[in-house]
Design an enzyme around this catalytic site. Sequence first.
Site, PDB file in Angstrom:
ATOM      1  N   THR A  19      10.136   2.168   8.332  1.00  0.00           N
ATOM      2  CA  THR A  19      10.077   3.560   8.788  1.00  0.00           C
ATOM      3  C   THR A  19       8.628   3.949   9.090  1.00  0.00           C
ATOM      4  O   THR A  19       8.332   4.503  10.164  1.00  0.00           O
ATOM      5  CB  THR A  19      10.668   4.492   7.706  1.00  0.00           C
ATOM      6  OG1 THR A  19      12.010   4.083   7.459  1.00  0.00           O
ATOM      7  CG2 THR A  19      10.643   5.944   8.154  1.00  0.00           C
ATOM      8  N   ASN A  59      21.129  -2.752  13.603  1.00  0.00           N
ATOM      9  CA  ASN A  59      21.449  -2.896  12.186  1.00  0.00           C
ATOM     10  C   ASN A  59      22.944  -2.862  11.897  1.00  0.00           C
ATOM     11  O   ASN A  59      23.401  -3.450  10.930  1.00  0.00           O
ATOM     12  CB  ASN A  59      20.740  -1.798  11.373  1.00  0.00           C
ATOM     13  CG  ASN A  59      20.818  -0.441  12.017  1.00  0.00           C
ATOM     14  OD1 ASN A  59      20.406  -0.271  13.167  1.00  0.00           O
ATOM     15  ND2 ASN A  59      21.340   0.532  11.314  1.00  0.00           N
ATOM     16  N   GLN A  83      15.600  -5.613  11.776  1.00  0.00           N
ATOM     17  CA  GLN A  83      16.804  -6.398  11.492  1.00  0.00           C
ATOM     18  C   GLN A  83      16.758  -7.801  12.086  1.00  0.00           C
ATOM     19  O   GLN A  83      17.416  -8.709  11.596  1.00  0.00           O
ATOM     20  CB  GLN A  83      18.048  -5.669  12.016  1.00  0.00           C
ATOM     21  CG  GLN A  83      18.409  -4.427  11.222  1.00  0.00           C
ATOM     22  CD  GLN A  83      18.864  -4.723   9.798  1.00  0.00           C
ATOM     23  OE1 GLN A  83      19.179  -5.857   9.440  1.00  0.00           O
ATOM     24  NE2 GLN A  83      18.897  -3.689   8.974  1.00  0.00           N
ATOM     25  N   HIS A  96      12.018  -5.756   2.884  1.00  0.00           N
ATOM     26  CA  HIS A  96      13.278  -5.873   2.132  1.00  0.00           C
ATOM     27  C   HIS A  96      14.434  -6.370   2.991  1.00  0.00           C
ATOM     28  O   HIS A  96      15.511  -6.658   2.466  1.00  0.00           O
ATOM     29  CB  HIS A  96      13.617  -4.569   1.397  1.00  0.00           C
ATOM     30  CG  HIS A  96      14.111  -3.426   2.220  1.00  0.00           C
ATOM     31  ND1 HIS A  96      15.422  -3.040   2.225  1.00  0.00           N
ATOM     32  CD2 HIS A  96      13.472  -2.563   3.030  1.00  0.00           C
ATOM     33  CE1 HIS A  96      15.580  -1.974   3.012  1.00  0.00           C
ATOM     34  NE2 HIS A  96      14.398  -1.669   3.513  1.00  0.00           N
ATOM     35  N   THR A 118      -5.192   1.971  -1.166  1.00  0.00           N
ATOM     36  CA  THR A 118      -5.261   0.616  -1.729  1.00  0.00           C
ATOM     37  C   THR A 118      -3.971  -0.137  -1.404  1.00  0.00           C
ATOM     38  O   THR A 118      -2.878   0.385  -1.587  1.00  0.00           O
ATOM     39  CB  THR A 118      -5.475   0.688  -3.256  1.00  0.00           C
ATOM     40  OG1 THR A 118      -6.675   1.422  -3.483  1.00  0.00           O
ATOM     41  CG2 THR A 118      -5.596  -0.696  -3.869  1.00  0.00           C
ATOM     42  N   CYS A 142      24.517   7.347   4.595  1.00  0.00           N
ATOM     43  CA  CYS A 142      23.425   8.316   4.440  1.00  0.00           C
ATOM     44  C   CYS A 142      22.697   7.996   3.146  1.00  0.00           C
ATOM     45  O   CYS A 142      23.232   7.303   2.285  1.00  0.00           O
ATOM     46  CB  CYS A 142      23.948   9.728   4.287  1.00  0.00           C
ATOM     47  SG  CYS A 142      25.186  10.200   5.453  1.00  0.00           S
TER      48      CYS A 142
HETATM   49  N1  PLP Z   1      14.915  -0.016  11.384  1.00  0.00           N
HETATM   50  C1  PLP Z   1      16.093  -0.611  11.176  1.00  0.00           C
HETATM   51  C2  PLP Z   1      16.816  -1.231  12.329  1.00  0.00           C
HETATM   52  C3  PLP Z   1      16.658  -0.632   9.899  1.00  0.00           C
HETATM   53  O1  PLP Z   1      17.841  -1.210   9.699  1.00  0.00           O
HETATM   54  C4  PLP Z   1      15.943  -0.021   8.831  1.00  0.00           C
HETATM   55  C5  PLP Z   1      16.506   0.016   7.462  1.00  0.00           C
HETATM   56  O2  PLP Z   1      17.688   0.211   7.264  1.00  0.00           O
HETATM   57  C6  PLP Z   1      14.696   0.574   9.107  1.00  0.00           C
HETATM   58  C7  PLP Z   1      14.221   0.564  10.391  1.00  0.00           C
HETATM   59  C8  PLP Z   1      13.905   1.243   8.036  1.00  0.00           C
HETATM   60  O3  PLP Z   1      13.187   0.303   7.282  1.00  0.00           O
HETATM   61  P1  PLP Z   1      12.627   0.692   5.832  1.00  0.00           P
HETATM   62  O4  PLP Z   1      13.822   0.830   4.949  1.00  0.00           O
HETATM   63  O5  PLP Z   1      11.755  -0.463   5.441  1.00  0.00           O
HETATM   64  O6  PLP Z   1      11.846   1.947   5.986  1.00  0.00           O
END
Ligand code: PLP
Length: 377
Positions: A70, A145, A173, A195, A231, A316
Site C-alpha cells: 500500500t 489478487n 500478487q 507478506h 529507521t 474488508c
Molecule cells: N496490491 C495488491 C494487488 C494486493 O493484493 C495487496 C494486498 O492484499 C496490496 C496491494 C496491499 O499490500 P500490503 O498489504 O502489503 O499493503
Amino acid sequence: MSVYLDYNATAKVRPEAVVAVARALDVGGNPSSIHAAGRAARALLDAARSEVAALVAAPAERVTFLSGGTEASALAIESALAAGHDRIIVGATEHEAVVETARAAAGAALEIWPVDERGIADLDWLEARLTHAARPLVCLMLANNETGVIQPVSEAALMVRAAGGWLHVDAVQAAGKIRIDFDALGADTLALSAHKVGGPQGVGALVAGPRAQLTRQLHGGGQERGRRAGTENIPGIAGFGAAAAASAAGLADIAGQQAWRDGLAAEAAARGATVLGEGVSRLPQTLCFATPGLASEVQVMALDLAGVMVSAGAACSSGKVRSSRVIEAMGRDDLAPCAIRVSGGWGSSAADWSRCAEASAQLFARHQSRRRATAPA
Ligand code: PLP
C-alpha cells in the site's frame, strides 16, 4: 490438519524468512550507526536489497524499502503527481491500495480504465484516451489478487511511454508466482509486498526506474537515500530478502500448481460453476470461481468448517465479505456475490487442492439436496 489455500491474502511465512528475522533481531543495531553492530545491520539491509531486486531482475539501487504494498503504491502515485502527471488512469480491477490512493490524490481527474469480461484491460481504450491525456499517470497491476488475471503490462508501457506518461505497476500478487523482469515490463515504478511472497507483514518495496523521480512522503532522517525517512525495519526487510530469494528459486514449483488448480476448476465447472478469467493468462496458483445460488460467505464458512481456508474475492478489513468489485468490473455482477478465491503457495500440496475439491463438492451436494427438499412439489 487444516488446509491453507489463501496465499493471495497472506502467504505462509517461509522458514527461511523466520530464520532471517530472528537473526536480524539478534544482530540488533541501527544501519545508520558506524560501529560494528550498525555495520552488521547495514550488511543485512544491503543483502536484502539485492535479493528483492533480483526477484524482479532490477538493480539493487532502484529498490526503496517501506511498510508494504500500500505504501509503495502511495509513494509512486504521490511522486508521479508531484512530477506533474496529474491525469490519472487506473485499471478497473486494481486493488484498493491503488484505487483509493489515486482517488484521494486526484479526485475528479481520475479515470477508470475498463476491462473486458475476461478481466483484461482494454488496450484500444487506453490508446484512445492517451491522445487526450497529456503526461498521464497510468496504474495497471501485473496480476489481479482475486482472479489471478495477468495484464498486458509491457504493451501498455509502450503506449504510456510514447505519451510521456508514468506507468505504475502493482506487482504485489505477481511477485514470486511468475517471472518478472522490471526493464522488460517497461514500468516506471513497481510495488512489492513481503507478506505475499512468504515474508513478514508490514514491509514492502517500491522499485523505481531511471525516469521516476521519487518525492519523499515522510520527512526526517535521510534513510533509503532520502526517499523514505525512518529507521529501517531491519528484521522485516531481512525476512523479505530471504523470502524473495526463496521465491525466486521456487518459481517452477509454483508453476507446477497450475495442474492442481485446473483439476479443482474442472470439478467446479462440471457442477455448473463459472471460472473467472478462464482462458486467459493467470497466476498458476489462483482460482476464482462462482457457484450460482451459493453465496460467497456461505462457501467460505462451510469450507472453513471442513478445515479448508479460502476467501471470497474481497474481504474488508472488518472481516466481512462483500461483493467483488473486480468481478463486477468484468461485467459479471450476477456472479460477484457467489464467487470464492482459492490460492496456493510454496507450502501447498496436491493433497491440499484435492481436499478443497472434496469439501467444495460435499458443500455443493448438501446445497443441492436442500434445494430439492425445499422445492415446491
Ligand atoms: N496490491 C495488491 C494487488 C494486493 O493484493 C495487496 C494486498 O492484499 C496490496 C496491494 C496491499 O499490500 P500490503 O498489504 O502489503 O499493503
